[in-house]
Design an enzyme around this catalytic site. Sequence first.
Site, PDB file in Angstrom:
ATOM      1  N   ASP A  65       0.819  -1.223   0.000  1.00  0.00           N
ATOM      2  CA  ASP A  65       0.000   0.000   0.000  1.00  0.00           C
ATOM      3  C   ASP A  65       0.847   1.265   0.000  1.00  0.00           C
ATOM      4  O   ASP A  65       0.317   2.369  -0.126  1.00  0.00           O
ATOM      5  CB  ASP A  65      -1.022   0.009   1.154  1.00  0.00           C
ATOM      6  CG  ASP A  65      -0.397  -0.107   2.539  1.00  0.00           C
ATOM      7  OD1 ASP A  65       0.609  -0.837   2.693  1.00  0.00           O
ATOM      8  OD2 ASP A  65      -0.921   0.522   3.475  1.00  0.00           O
ATOM      9  N   HIS A 141       7.724  -1.636  12.834  1.00  0.00           N
ATOM     10  CA  HIS A 141       6.489  -2.036  12.137  1.00  0.00           C
ATOM     11  C   HIS A 141       6.755  -3.450  11.648  1.00  0.00           C
ATOM     12  O   HIS A 141       7.828  -3.996  11.883  1.00  0.00           O
ATOM     13  CB  HIS A 141       6.229  -1.034  11.008  1.00  0.00           C
ATOM     14  CG  HIS A 141       4.982  -1.294  10.203  1.00  0.00           C
ATOM     15  ND1 HIS A 141       3.753  -1.508  10.774  1.00  0.00           N
ATOM     16  CD2 HIS A 141       4.777  -1.359   8.852  1.00  0.00           C
ATOM     17  CE1 HIS A 141       2.863  -1.706   9.811  1.00  0.00           C
ATOM     18  NE2 HIS A 141       3.454  -1.619   8.638  1.00  0.00           N
TER      19      HIS A 141
END
Length: 306
Positions: A65, A141
């Site tokens: 994304d 992350h």
Amino acid sequence: MFEILFLGTSASAPSAKRGLAGQIVSHNEYRFLIDCGEGTQRQILQSGIGFKRLTRILLTHGHLDHILGLGGLLSTFLRWEAIEELEVFGGRSTLERVRTLLYDVVLRGNQPPMPLRMTEIKPGVFFEADDFTVRAVPVTHRGSDCLGFVFEAKARRPFLAEKADALGVPFGPERRDLVAGKSVTLSDGRIVNADDVLGPLEKGAKFVIIGDAGRTDNLIEICQDADGLVIESTYLNEEAEMAKQFSHLTAQQAAELAVKANVKKLILTHISRRYREKDVLAEAQAVFPNVIVARDFDQYQIKREI
Ligand SMILES: [Zn+2]
Ligand SMILES: [Zn+2]
């Protein structure tokens, strides 16, 4: 002063109103595209900002994304040579994936239509101009090499025009030399020193952009006293467990970071379609009042706040 234009503000998948991650940070003649989710090139056209001088792309991490739009962008440049060069900055594993997308899928043995550079970066300053720097910072992350970016204007002593006027300094090279810290001799023989017309050193604006992140305790120092912070806010507190599982933040966590780091303005992005914007805003605002939930094509200025 820095300016940001949001091209896409949705998390993971686009929604009817929000495109995928992409934002342009500008300072003077410099522009940086940060992340390039699917559809970014159309958002650039629709925003009216155009491709001019958009030669530097900074990537926070390699999730689809945030990078798929690079394929479309390069494909367009293959037919329509709009820019003179392209430099993509990112962590090692991010660039590995981007290389596969660009060289194996898009180019397939053809030469890129412009000099195309992949510049691997690690935490630290990787771009410096006369009056500002850009620093990469480590972010936690999913996956390795996730980065955030800190734009910082250099500290400077403001030119006190009224003092220069009072001393009879003419407009022109004398003033330029004084700003540069030099002494000048006026036509009547008087010497004016830089200290006579420059105020005390002032810190420059600090603007922090964090992409997807799974924790904030290691971001407090990085965000300390930032005039602006852009950060993801994928979940609400009611789904804090899921946020943790997927290594994302809740609106509340983002707002708590802003409080702890004494941030002046907080801008939330990477908004999930599962929530209403006003609920995201309300959760953050209860903790940190000066917060905005960014929408596609929103523009904000980040200045030094006293
Ligand atoms: Zn994402
Ligand atoms: Zn991600």
